[in-house]
Design a protein around this motif. Structure first.
Motif, PDB file in Angstrom:
ATOM      1  N   TRP A 129     -28.940  88.857 -47.439  1.00  9.67           N
ATOM      2  CA  TRP A 129     -28.214  88.623 -46.188  1.00  9.67           C
ATOM      3  C   TRP A 129     -29.024  89.053 -44.970  1.00  9.67           C
ATOM      4  CZ3 TRP A 129     -22.845  87.225 -45.101  1.00  9.67           C
ATOM      5  CH2 TRP A 129     -22.217  86.631 -46.209  1.00  9.67           C
ATOM      6  N   GLY A 130     -29.812  90.096 -45.109  1.00  8.45           N
ATOM      7  CA  GLY A 130     -30.620  90.549 -43.993  1.00  8.45           C
ATOM      8  C   GLY A 130     -31.647  89.530 -43.571  1.00  8.45           C
ATOM      9  N   ALA A 131     -32.237  88.826 -44.533  1.00 10.62           N
ATOM     10  CA  ALA A 131     -33.252  87.824 -44.231  1.00 10.62           C
ATOM     11  C   ALA A 131     -32.625  86.532 -43.710  1.00 10.62           C
ATOM     12  CB  ALA A 131     -34.088  87.535 -45.478  1.00 10.62           C
ATOM     13  N   VAL A 132     -31.513  86.124 -44.295  1.00  5.25           N
ATOM     14  CA  VAL A 132     -30.878  84.866 -43.900  1.00  5.25           C
ATOM     15  C   VAL A 132     -30.139  85.020 -42.579  1.00  5.25           C
ATOM     16  CG1 VAL A 132     -29.126  83.174 -44.537  1.00  5.25           C
ATOM     17  CG2 VAL A 132     -30.697  84.052 -46.269  1.00  5.25           C
ATOM     18  N   TYR A 133     -29.476  86.149 -42.384  1.00  3.51           N
ATOM     19  CA  TYR A 133     -28.726  86.392 -41.148  1.00  3.51           C
ATOM     20  C   TYR A 133     -29.473  87.427 -40.302  1.00  3.51           C
ATOM     21  CZ  TYR A 133     -25.286  83.516 -43.445  1.00  3.51           C
ATOM     22  OH  TYR A 133     -24.668  82.463 -44.059  1.00  3.51           O
ATOM     23  N   ASN A 134     -29.157  88.681 -40.455  1.00  3.40           N
ATOM     24  CA  ASN A 134     -29.913  89.728 -39.754  1.00  3.40           C
ATOM     25  C   ASN A 134     -29.621  91.056 -40.436  1.00  3.40           C
ATOM     26  OD1 ASN A 134     -27.541  91.043 -38.365  1.00  3.40           O
ATOM     27  ND2 ASN A 134     -27.388  88.991 -37.466  1.00  3.40           N
ATOM     28  N   PRO A 135     -30.473  92.069 -40.226  1.00  5.24           N
ATOM     29  CA  PRO A 135     -30.280  93.347 -40.913  1.00  5.24           C
ATOM     30  C   PRO A 135     -28.932  94.002 -40.626  1.00  5.24           C
ATOM     31  CG  PRO A 135     -32.498  93.197 -40.015  1.00  5.24           C
ATOM     32  CD  PRO A 135     -31.744  92.021 -39.476  1.00  5.24           C
ATOM     33  N   THR A 136     -28.421  93.878 -39.406  1.00  4.81           N
ATOM     34  CA  THR A 136     -27.143  94.504 -39.100  1.00  4.81           C
ATOM     35  C   THR A 136     -26.011  93.811 -39.850  1.00  4.81           C
ATOM     36  OG1 THR A 136     -26.853  93.120 -37.120  1.00  4.81           O
ATOM     37  CG2 THR A 136     -27.918  95.272 -36.836  1.00  4.81           C
ATOM     38  N   MET A 137     -26.136  92.497 -40.049  1.00  2.46           N
ATOM     39  CA  MET A 137     -25.134  91.780 -40.830  1.00  2.46           C
ATOM     40  C   MET A 137     -25.169  92.253 -42.280  1.00  2.46           C
ATOM     41  SD  MET A 137     -22.732  89.541 -41.316  1.00  2.46           S
ATOM     42  CE  MET A 137     -22.633  88.246 -40.101  1.00  2.46           C
ATOM     43  N   ALA A 138     -26.361  92.448 -42.819  1.00  3.43           N
ATOM     44  CA  ALA A 138     -26.474  92.938 -44.191  1.00  3.43           C
ATOM     45  C   ALA A 138     -25.802  94.304 -44.337  1.00  3.43           C
ATOM     46  CB  ALA A 138     -27.946  93.022 -44.592  1.00  3.43           C
ATOM     47  N   LEU A 188     -13.359  82.351 -46.608  1.00  2.82           N
ATOM     48  CA  LEU A 188     -14.490  81.554 -46.133  1.00  2.82           C
ATOM     49  C   LEU A 188     -15.300  81.143 -47.350  1.00  2.82           C
ATOM     50  CD1 LEU A 188     -16.029  83.340 -42.996  1.00  2.82           C
ATOM     51  CD2 LEU A 188     -14.728  81.210 -43.064  1.00  2.82           C
ATOM     52  N   ASP A 189     -15.338  79.837 -47.615  1.00  2.00           N
ATOM     53  CA  ASP A 189     -15.992  79.334 -48.821  1.00  2.00           C
ATOM     54  C   ASP A 189     -17.422  78.888 -48.532  1.00  2.00           C
ATOM     55  OD1 ASP A 189     -15.824  78.631 -51.613  1.00  2.00           O
ATOM     56  OD2 ASP A 189     -15.787  76.524 -51.001  1.00  2.00           O
ATOM     57  N   ASP A 190     -18.309  79.172 -49.489  1.00  2.00           N
ATOM     58  CA  ASP A 190     -19.702  78.705 -49.455  1.00  2.00           C
ATOM     59  C   ASP A 190     -20.467  79.170 -48.223  1.00  2.00           C
ATOM     60  OD1 ASP A 190     -20.253  77.537 -51.872  1.00  2.00           O
ATOM     61  OD2 ASP A 190     -19.600  75.537 -51.282  1.00  2.00           O
ATOM     62  N   VAL A 191     -20.314  80.418 -47.856  1.00  2.00           N
ATOM     63  CA  VAL A 191     -21.135  80.973 -46.788  1.00  2.00           C
ATOM     64  C   VAL A 191     -22.591  80.987 -47.258  1.00  2.00           C
ATOM     65  CG1 VAL A 191     -21.666  83.058 -45.482  1.00  2.00           C
ATOM     66  CG2 VAL A 191     -19.287  82.342 -45.788  1.00  2.00           C
ATOM     67  N   GLY A 192     -23.472  80.512 -46.406  1.00  2.00           N
ATOM     68  CA  GLY A 192     -24.878  80.395 -46.770  1.00  2.00           C
ATOM     69  C   GLY A 192     -25.315  78.954 -46.930  1.00  2.00           C
ATOM     70  N   LYS A 193     -24.356  78.046 -47.088  1.00  2.00           N
ATOM     71  CA  LYS A 193     -24.683  76.623 -47.227  1.00  2.00           C
ATOM     72  C   LYS A 193     -24.577  75.878 -45.901  1.00  2.00           C
ATOM     73  CE  LYS A 193     -23.712  75.747 -52.104  1.00  2.00           C
ATOM     74  NZ  LYS A 193     -22.951  74.892 -53.056  1.00  2.00           N
ATOM     75  N   GLU A 194     -24.141  76.568 -44.844  1.00  2.00           N
ATOM     76  CA  GLU A 194     -24.004  75.920 -43.549  1.00  2.00           C
ATOM     77  C   GLU A 194     -25.379  75.540 -42.990  1.00  2.00           C
ATOM     78  OE1 GLU A 194     -24.578  80.285 -42.853  1.00  2.00           O
ATOM     79  OE2 GLU A 194     -23.323  79.074 -44.184  1.00  2.00           O
ATOM     80  N   HIS A 195     -25.394  74.515 -42.143  1.00  2.00           N
ATOM     81  CA  HIS A 195     -26.634  74.102 -41.498  1.00  2.00           C
ATOM     82  C   HIS A 195     -27.026  75.141 -40.461  1.00  2.00           C
ATOM     83  CE1 HIS A 195     -29.741  71.551 -39.877  1.00  2.00           C
ATOM     84  NE2 HIS A 195     -29.219  71.637 -38.669  1.00  2.00           N
ATOM     85  N   ARG A 196     -28.264  75.630 -40.552  1.00  2.00           N
ATOM     86  CA  ARG A 196     -28.738  76.634 -39.611  1.00  2.00           C
ATOM     87  C   ARG A 196     -29.881  76.061 -38.776  1.00  2.00           C
ATOM     88  NH1 ARG A 196     -27.642  79.519 -44.284  1.00  2.00           N
ATOM     89  NH2 ARG A 196     -29.794  79.433 -45.008  1.00  2.00           N
ATOM     90  N   THR A 197     -29.940  76.467 -37.523  1.00  2.00           N
ATOM     91  CA  THR A 197     -30.951  75.972 -36.599  1.00  2.00           C
ATOM     92  C   THR A 197     -31.709  77.142 -35.991  1.00  2.00           C
ATOM     93  OG1 THR A 197     -29.444  76.037 -34.699  1.00  2.00           O
ATOM     94  CG2 THR A 197     -29.460  74.014 -36.014  1.00  2.00           C
ATOM     95  N   LYS A 198     -32.730  76.825 -35.195  1.00  2.00           N
ATOM     96  CA  LYS A 198     -33.533  77.861 -34.561  1.00  2.00           C
ATOM     97  C   LYS A 198     -32.729  78.668 -33.548  1.00  2.00           C
ATOM     98  CE  LYS A 198     -37.976  75.475 -35.109  1.00  2.00           C
ATOM     99  NZ  LYS A 198     -39.143  74.884 -34.388  1.00  2.00           N
ATOM    100  N   THR A 199     -31.648  78.087 -33.043  1.00  2.00           N
ATOM    101  CA  THR A 199     -30.833  78.802 -32.058  1.00  2.00           C
ATOM    102  C   THR A 199     -30.060  79.953 -32.677  1.00  2.00           C
ATOM    103  OG1 THR A 199     -28.888  77.387 -32.350  1.00  2.00           O
ATOM    104  CG2 THR A 199     -30.555  76.664 -30.751  1.00  2.00           C
ATOM    105  N   GLY A 200     -29.865  79.908 -33.998  1.00  2.00           N
ATOM    106  CA  GLY A 200     -29.096  80.960 -34.658  1.00  2.00           C
ATOM    107  C   GLY A 200     -27.607  80.867 -34.406  1.00  2.00           C
ATOM    108  N   TYR A 201     -27.140  79.675 -34.025  1.00  2.00           N
ATOM    109  CA  TYR A 201     -25.724  79.546 -33.676  1.00  2.00           C
ATOM    110  C   TYR A 201     -24.814  79.865 -34.861  1.00  2.00           C
ATOM    111  CZ  TYR A 201     -21.280  77.531 -32.233  1.00  2.00           C
ATOM    112  OH  TYR A 201     -19.951  77.359 -31.939  1.00  2.00           O
ATOM    113  N   ALA A 202     -25.095  79.280 -36.023  1.00  2.00           N
ATOM    114  CA  ALA A 202     -24.235  79.481 -37.194  1.00  2.00           C
ATOM    115  C   ALA A 202     -24.209  80.939 -37.617  1.00  2.00           C
ATOM    116  CB  ALA A 202     -24.707  78.598 -38.348  1.00  2.00           C
ATOM    117  N   GLU A 203     -25.371  81.590 -37.527  1.00  2.00           N
ATOM    118  CA  GLU A 203     -25.450  82.990 -37.913  1.00  2.00           C
ATOM    119  C   GLU A 203     -24.632  83.864 -36.963  1.00  2.00           C
ATOM    120  OE1 GLU A 203     -27.813  80.772 -37.632  1.00  2.00           O
ATOM    121  OE2 GLU A 203     -29.575  81.211 -38.879  1.00  2.00           O
ATOM    122  N   GLY A 204     -24.775  83.581 -35.656  1.00  2.00           N
ATOM    123  CA  GLY A 204     -24.020  84.351 -34.675  1.00  2.00           C
ATOM    124  C   GLY A 204     -22.526  84.132 -34.786  1.00  2.00           C
TER     125      GLY A 204
END
Length: 219
Positions: free
Chosen positions: A190-199, A147-163
């Motif tokens: 990663w905790g701030a951009v995604y969520n603490p459990t992901m970190a 998976l290339d360039d994780v973190g550059k994806e478009h993120r929205t308030k729904t959290g779809y990309a993160e989920g």
């Protein structure tokens, strides 16, 4: 494995490897930082990857290594994608395993597009739905995924990309399918951009390789 270069070319295209990366192998990036760590991971891939043909008693006692991937982190232009792709290609050429290469931002866009095609019945829409579905299955089931360039994806308030990322990585890890990730995001963010459990999961399921230096693409 067939040695005909034309067969390899077709497979690498099918696996999503961008044309300008298909020549890479670990021995061609011998001066790259963290190359030795990639080679060690590759040498030990048999202990990370579960197959139906291998008896369970032949796996290492430390099951935390099963499904463990590599996280390539560093500023832009430090060679993360090149080194990760070289490692992925050695999985294919040396370990004889199918692989898949995917820009995560494209995966998010495709997944959103697929949802919009769900209730459309025009032949073109149906064909596109199945094309995207094949890409999603490849990402979920490839023995090794990059998976290339994780973190550059478009993120929205729904959290779809993160989920979507959380689901994909955890599913692959549960199925003992290692993933390689390149990202500009340091693990501490990663905790701030995604969520603490992901970190926490990233700490557990990936060996972290940090690349530093000037932006080679700006030279």
């Amino acid at each position: 494995m067939a040695t005909d270069p034309r067969v390899h070319a077709l497979r690498l295209k099918e696996y999503g490897i961008p044309a300008h990366y298909r020549h890479l192998r670990l021995h061609t990036v011998a001066d790259a930082p963290q190359r030795a760590a990639c080679q060690t991971w590759l040498d030990e891939l048999r202990d990370h990857y579960v197959t139906d043909k291998r008896p369970l008693d032949q796996y290492p006692k430390d099951w935390s290594q099963i499904g463990k991937g590599l996280l390539f982190v560093g500023p832009p232009g430090t060679g993360k994608t090149s080194l990760a792709t070289a490692t992925l290609l050695d999985v294919y050429f040396e370990k004889r395993l199918p692989v898949h290469w995917l820009a995560y931002a494209d995966f998010v866009k495709d997944s959103i597009e697929k949802m919009g095609l769900q209730d459309r019945h025009e032949p073109e829409a149906v064909a596109r739905w199945w094309e995207i579905q094949d890409k999603i299955v490849a990402a979920e089931k490839a023995p090794v995924l990059l998976l290339d360039d994780v973190g550059k994806e478009h993120r929205t308030k729904t959290g779809y990309a993160e989920g979507l990322l959380d689901t994909l990585l955890r599913q692959r890890h549960r199925e003992a399918l290692p993933t390689l990730i390149t990202s500009n995001l340091p693990p501490r963010e990663w905790g701030a951009v995604y969520n603490p459990t992901m970190a926490s999961f990233i700490q557990e399921a990936f060996t972290h390789l940090t690349l530093v230096g000037a932006d080679r693409r700006a030279a």
